[in-house]
Motif scaffolding. Structure first.
Motif, PDB file in Angstrom:
ATOM      1  N   GLY A 194       3.937   2.307 -21.614  1.00  0.00           N
ATOM      2  CA  GLY A 194       4.075   3.364 -20.831  1.00  0.00           C
ATOM      3  C   GLY A 194       4.901   3.732 -19.344  1.00  0.00           C
ATOM      4  N   GLN A 195       5.120   4.022 -18.295  1.00  0.00           N
ATOM      5  CA  GLN A 195       5.460   4.129 -16.717  1.00  0.00           C
ATOM      6  C   GLN A 195       4.906   2.643 -16.219  1.00  0.00           C
ATOM      7  OE1 GLN A 195       4.604   8.208 -17.002  1.00  0.00           O
ATOM      8  NE2 GLN A 195       6.834   9.003 -16.277  1.00  0.00           N
ATOM      9  N   VAL A 196       5.510   1.985 -15.841  1.00  0.00           N
ATOM     10  CA  VAL A 196       4.676   0.382 -15.193  1.00  0.00           C
ATOM     11  C   VAL A 196       6.287   0.497 -13.677  1.00  0.00           C
ATOM     12  CG1 VAL A 196       4.774  -1.340 -15.097  1.00  0.00           C
ATOM     13  CG2 VAL A 196       3.681  -0.308 -16.838  1.00  0.00           C
ATOM     14  N   TRP A 197       5.892   0.164 -12.930  1.00  0.00           N
ATOM     15  CA  TRP A 197       6.637  -0.076 -11.480  1.00  0.00           C
ATOM     16  C   TRP A 197       6.016  -1.720 -11.538  1.00  0.00           C
ATOM     17  CZ3 TRP A 197       9.507   3.419  -9.596  1.00  0.00           C
ATOM     18  CH2 TRP A 197       9.757   4.954 -10.235  1.00  0.00           C
ATOM     19  N   ARG A 216       3.100   6.053  -7.104  1.00  0.00           N
ATOM     20  CA  ARG A 216       2.211   6.739  -7.926  1.00  0.00           C
ATOM     21  C   ARG A 216       2.404   8.403  -7.627  1.00  0.00           C
ATOM     22  NH1 ARG A 216      -3.407   3.486  -5.951  1.00  0.00           N
ATOM     23  NH2 ARG A 216      -3.701   2.132  -8.497  1.00  0.00           N
ATOM     24  N   ALA A 217       2.920   8.756  -6.704  1.00  0.00           N
ATOM     25  CA  ALA A 217       2.828  10.393  -6.560  1.00  0.00           C
ATOM     26  C   ALA A 217       4.013  10.579  -6.510  1.00  0.00           C
ATOM     27  CB  ALA A 217       3.017  10.918  -4.923  1.00  0.00           C
ATOM     28  N   LEU A 218       4.766   9.892  -7.044  1.00  0.00           N
ATOM     29  CA  LEU A 218       6.246  10.538  -7.936  1.00  0.00           C
ATOM     30  C   LEU A 218       6.449  10.658  -9.049  1.00  0.00           C
ATOM     31  CD1 LEU A 218       9.381  10.311  -6.843  1.00  0.00           C
ATOM     32  CD2 LEU A 218       9.365   7.742  -7.994  1.00  0.00           C
ATOM     33  N   GLU A 219       5.393   9.597  -9.993  1.00  0.00           N
ATOM     34  CA  GLU A 219       5.550   9.593 -10.649  1.00  0.00           C
ATOM     35  C   GLU A 219       4.047   9.969 -11.528  1.00  0.00           C
ATOM     36  OE1 GLU A 219       8.361   9.935 -12.169  1.00  0.00           O
ATOM     37  OE2 GLU A 219       7.692   9.672 -14.704  1.00  0.00           O
ATOM     38  N   PRO A 220       3.201  11.062 -11.628  1.00  0.00           N
ATOM     39  CA  PRO A 220       1.774  10.973 -11.515  1.00  0.00           C
ATOM     40  C   PRO A 220       1.793   9.970 -13.578  1.00  0.00           C
ATOM     41  CG  PRO A 220       1.993  12.546 -11.084  1.00  0.00           C
ATOM     42  CD  PRO A 220       3.653  12.206 -11.063  1.00  0.00           C
ATOM     43  N   GLY A 221       0.320   9.235 -14.060  1.00  0.00           N
ATOM     44  CA  GLY A 221      -0.289   8.179 -14.983  1.00  0.00           C
ATOM     45  C   GLY A 221       0.887   7.257 -15.031  1.00  0.00           C
ATOM     46  N   SER A 222       1.680   6.654 -14.021  1.00  0.00           N
ATOM     47  CA  SER A 222       2.405   5.751 -13.919  1.00  0.00           C
ATOM     48  C   SER A 222       1.295   4.101 -12.718  1.00  0.00           C
ATOM     49  CB  SER A 222       4.122   5.802 -13.279  1.00  0.00           C
ATOM     50  OG  SER A 222       3.437   6.076 -12.035  1.00  0.00           O
ATOM     51  N   LYS A 223       2.091   3.426 -13.442  1.00  0.00           N
ATOM     52  CA  LYS A 223       1.103   2.423 -12.701  1.00  0.00           C
ATOM     53  C   LYS A 223       1.592   1.668 -12.267  1.00  0.00           C
ATOM     54  CE  LYS A 223      -2.554   2.053 -16.651  1.00  0.00           C
ATOM     55  NZ  LYS A 223      -3.544   1.223 -17.784  1.00  0.00           N
ATOM     56  N   LYS A 283       0.737  -1.218   0.291  1.00  0.00           N
ATOM     57  CA  LYS A 283       0.312  -0.243  -0.176  1.00  0.00           C
ATOM     58  C   LYS A 283       1.340   1.456  -0.145  1.00  0.00           C
ATOM     59  CE  LYS A 283      -3.775  -1.485   2.584  1.00  0.00           C
ATOM     60  NZ  LYS A 283      -4.060  -2.330   4.275  1.00  0.00           N
ATOM     61  N   PHE A 284       1.776   1.489   0.642  1.00  0.00           N
ATOM     62  CA  PHE A 284       3.237   2.446   0.952  1.00  0.00           C
ATOM     63  C   PHE A 284       3.202   2.794  -0.499  1.00  0.00           C
ATOM     64  CE2 PHE A 284       6.821   3.782   1.625  1.00  0.00           C
ATOM     65  CZ  PHE A 284       7.519   5.003   1.956  1.00  0.00           C
ATOM     66  N   PHE A 285       3.926   1.737  -1.039  1.00  0.00           N
ATOM     67  CA  PHE A 285       4.624   1.761  -2.853  1.00  0.00           C
ATOM     68  C   PHE A 285       3.743   2.369  -3.142  1.00  0.00           C
ATOM     69  CE2 PHE A 285       8.314  -0.972  -0.901  1.00  0.00           C
ATOM     70  CZ  PHE A 285       8.813  -0.322  -0.358  1.00  0.00           C
ATOM     71  N   GLY A 308       1.367  -5.060  -8.071  1.00  0.00           N
ATOM     72  CA  GLY A 308       2.028  -5.220  -6.937  1.00  0.00           C
ATOM     73  C   GLY A 308       1.850  -6.694  -6.944  1.00  0.00           C
ATOM     74  N   GLU A 309       2.192  -6.915  -6.020  1.00  0.00           N
ATOM     75  CA  GLU A 309       1.909  -9.086  -6.169  1.00  0.00           C
ATOM     76  C   GLU A 309       0.884  -9.165  -4.759  1.00  0.00           C
ATOM     77  OE1 GLU A 309       4.868 -11.140  -3.209  1.00  0.00           O
ATOM     78  OE2 GLU A 309       4.275 -13.212  -3.829  1.00  0.00           O
ATOM     79  N   GLU A 310       0.567  -8.060  -3.919  1.00  0.00           N
ATOM     80  CA  GLU A 310      -0.357  -8.427  -3.427  1.00  0.00           C
ATOM     81  C   GLU A 310      -1.878  -8.221  -3.950  1.00  0.00           C
ATOM     82  OE1 GLU A 310       0.420 -10.760  -1.323  1.00  0.00           O
ATOM     83  OE2 GLU A 310       2.283 -10.313  -1.312  1.00  0.00           O
TER      84      GLU A 310
END
Lengths: 236, 236
Positions: free
Chosen positions: A59-62, A36-43, A29-31, A46-48
């Protein structure tokens, strides 16, 4: 670290060897929020499952693993990692593996190089399978998938640490010549960036490109060891 | 530590997976000299054969492993230990396992308790096989000796660290419920003192007392896990 000795809510996901804790979920949740705040528009994948539904790497994917090696985390409070990767239009761009207990952050990417904390990492020696230790997954050894036992025997010895992040950090540090395991996207996304930038290869166990949106039996290795391993793993 | 990044002379003993270095030998020479001076009349049994010929445990006997996990030492400069045990008329009296890279000395005995550096260690929880991770030897898993694969599957997961000293330190710290490997006297002598003092059991894989002058397939485990493991290992 502050929560390490506190109470854990531990739940099974697909079975008794696939665990999730309240801290995995809180971390994710934290990440998700921070990235999202660090790179608006990114997705965020997450494992969970607390980020976005992702069906393409456009696009930009974490890609986030909030605790990699949750079994180690639960049973040992040791030998686990936190991992974040950043892919832009499918291109591996940044990777972060944090070995929490040893306070070592392996990070970087093709444009900036790879660092452990603030120290630049050199590419590991291009050692052969025979000349090196290799990290492996326990179940793959027992089921002898893709001649895994023959690969282990051909090496100088095999090791099982129980966390993809710790295994990959060990490999890029030159302490093993590689790592073989069945991995999901969040298990390999960050390690792939770090390993490829340091001149190692990342492929499926039969030498094909990995699918970053699916599960793969991944072979991460030095160039020499990859060749040695493919000779064995692709035998009929 | 000073010599860790210097040149190593590496030689094979019984084969390519059984190595010895100049530092193993120098360490053993150092220990033999210091231990004889510390306790005149005592004998020293060392892995590299630079101490005394020992055919009984009568009297005061030191058992020394100058570098345990020499393969890890050579390939990783990590995950190795130095071990010393002190037996008096066959009675396990003192044990020392030094995890060099983490600067952790596990030490003590039945008369004084067990410490990691200056901190007193508590007995690990008496967890069952199913509830814990277990340390194992790679070759025993592949050869499936004594149903080793079934034991691994029954646990929460198996780990291979490649050094008896590191494995035993992990077990007495409660991070695994035990360790199974084929071991020589210097691989188990110190760990036996520490583990037994902390309420763990040390036996052969079929539940018999170990022979401290020979090789044994050793099962070091919590009391509960020992029972669970013997049920599997002694099946026909």
């Amino acid at each position: 670290m502050e929560r390490l000795n506190g109470h854990l809510d531990v739940n099974e996901k697909t079975g008794r060897k696939d665990l999730v804790t309240n801290i995995d979920k809180d971390n994710e949740k934290f990440f998700v929020k921070q990235l999202r705040a660090l790179e608006p528009g990114s997705k965020v994948l997450g494992e969970e499952g607390l980020g976005d539904k992702i069906d393409s790497l456009d696009g930009q994917v974490w890609i986030v693993d909030p605790i990699d090696g949750t079994m180690n985390f639960v049973k040992q409070r040791d030998h686990f990692a936190m991992m974040i990767a950043y892919y832009v239009d499918g291109v591996p761009t940044l990777g972060f593996i944090y070995d929490v207990i040893n306070d070592k952050l392996y990070h970087g990417g093709p444009d900036i190089g790879i660092y452990v904390n603030s120290e630049s990492m050199n590419p590991p020696a291009n050692n052969s399978l025979e000349d090196g230790l290799i990290g492996m997954s326990g179940p793959l050894i027992i089921r002898d998938v893709h001649h895994m036992q023959e690969i282990a025997e051909a090496s100088s010895g095999y090791r099982i640490y129980g966390s993809a992040g710790i295994e990959i950090a060990t490999a890029i540090s030159g302490k093993t010549i590689g790592y073989i395991s069945h991995l999901r996207p969040w298990d390999i996304a960050a390690g792939r960036v770090l390993a490829e930038t340091l001149g190692m290869t990342v492929s499926t166990i039969d030498g094909k490109p990995i699918d970053m949106l699916s599960s793969n039996t991944v072979l991460l290795a030095t160039k020499k060891a990859q060749k040695d391993i493919l000779k064995i793993s692709t035998k009929r």
